[in-house]
Scaffold this motif. Structure first.
Motif, PDB file in Angstrom:
ATOM      1  N   LYS A  11       0.853  -1.194   0.000  1.00 20.97           N
ATOM      2  CA  LYS A  11       0.000   0.000   0.000  1.00 20.97           C
ATOM      3  C   LYS A  11       0.882   1.235   0.000  1.00 20.97           C
ATOM      4  O   LYS A  11       1.748   1.405   0.864  1.00 20.97           O
ATOM      5  CB  LYS A  11      -0.905   0.015   1.232  1.00 20.97           C
ATOM      6  N   THR A  44      -1.961  -0.129   8.945  1.00 17.16           N
ATOM      7  CA  THR A  44      -2.230  -0.145   7.504  1.00 17.16           C
ATOM      8  C   THR A  44      -2.385  -1.573   7.007  1.00 17.16           C
ATOM      9  O   THR A  44      -3.301  -1.889   6.233  1.00 17.16           O
ATOM     10  CB  THR A  44      -1.088   0.554   6.734  1.00 17.16           C
ATOM     11  N   SER A  47      -5.666  -2.979   8.074  1.00 15.21           N
ATOM     12  CA  SER A  47      -6.724  -2.285   7.346  1.00 15.21           C
ATOM     13  C   SER A  47      -6.889  -2.852   5.939  1.00 15.21           C
ATOM     14  O   SER A  47      -8.002  -2.895   5.397  1.00 15.21           O
ATOM     15  CB  SER A  47      -6.435  -0.785   7.274  1.00 15.21           C
ATOM     16  N   LEU A  53      -8.962  -0.380   3.693  1.00 12.72           N
ATOM     17  CA  LEU A  53      -8.114   0.199   2.644  1.00 12.72           C
ATOM     18  C   LEU A  53      -7.995  -0.789   1.492  1.00 12.72           C
ATOM     19  O   LEU A  53      -8.009  -2.006   1.708  1.00 12.72           O
ATOM     20  CB  LEU A  53      -6.712   0.508   3.182  1.00 12.72           C
TER      21      LEU A  53
END
Length: 237
Positions: A11, A44, A47, A53
């Motif tokens: 990401k 992150t 997620s 995300l």
């Protein structure tokens, strides 16, 4: 059996890679801790797993199905529950009503009442069941959020910094809770309290700079020089 896996999961935010090509496997029934220094990419990464995300590249597989493009609510329906690092309760409702709302996503009628009462008891909030959630102490809000996750009867329960704000006595009770929950769900625990990690996890994964630095048993991680250098010896660990 592998319940959750990622392949090359990445990401980027404005060209900066927060998670970089992470390969990860989580067997069913395991308590896995995910640790790393602040900014390592832990939140992150989870997620991406729960669908909050979308990845820049790579895949997420759950129970043999590619869920990379599924929205978060469909991942919940498949059995993934994620408690947030910042509590996400309904402050105007009682603790009991919060858990009931979560349970009603999957159950009806008398089943809801049965699950709600059992869950409140399990997370140690029986004496505060009718208290307005917004008035609970921060640590009790964390326990309520765990209860809301449990009420969804998840196959994978992701706990993000669950002991933050808990007293020493509540942390001891939390350790017992996690051990009990292992019979009911696979657990991915993001936690800074290394005493909790070492006492509860079957295996530990270490992120650093968005990359997987090391994986192993608690003893192996404690003795890993790279982990000691990157994380365990740091003041913010």
């Amino acid at each position: 059996m592998t319940l959750l896996s990622t392949k090359g999961l990445s990401k980027s935010f404005d060209g900066l890679e927060a998670v970089s090509s992470v390969d990860f496997e989580l067997p069913a029934g395991q308590i896995r801790a995910l640790i790393g220094p602040n900014g390592a990419g832990k939140t992150t990464f989870v997620s991406l797993i729960c669908g909050r995300l979308a990845p820049t590249s790579g895949t997420v597989t759950f129970d043999g199905y590619d869920i990379t493009v599924l929205p978060a609510h469909e991942r919940i329906q498949r059995g993934i529950a994620y408690t947030f690092q910042i509590t996400s309760i309904f402050p105007g409702l009682s603790a009991r009503e919060n858990i009931a709302l979560a349970a009603r996503r999957f159950l009806k009628g008398a089943q809801v009442t049965e699950v709600v009462e059992a869950t409140i008891d399990k997370v140690g909030l029986l004496g505060r069941a009718d208290q307005t959630a917004g008035d609970l102490a921060y640590g009790h809000k964390r326990l309520l959020e765990i209860g809301m996750g449990l009420a969804q009867n998840p196959r994978l329960l992701i706990l993000d910094e669950p002991t933050q704000g808990l007293s020493d006595g509540e942390i001891e009770a939390f350790k017992e809770l996690i051990r009990d929950l292992a019979d009911q769900a696979t657990i991915l625990l993001i936690e800074h309290n290394m005493k909790v990690v070492m006492a509860t996890a079957n295996k530990i994964s270490v992120l650093d700079g968005g990359r997987m630095l090391a994986e192993g048993t608690p003893e192996e991680i404690q003795n890993n020089f790279a982990v000691q250098t990157a994380y365990l010896g740091r003041d913010d660990a």
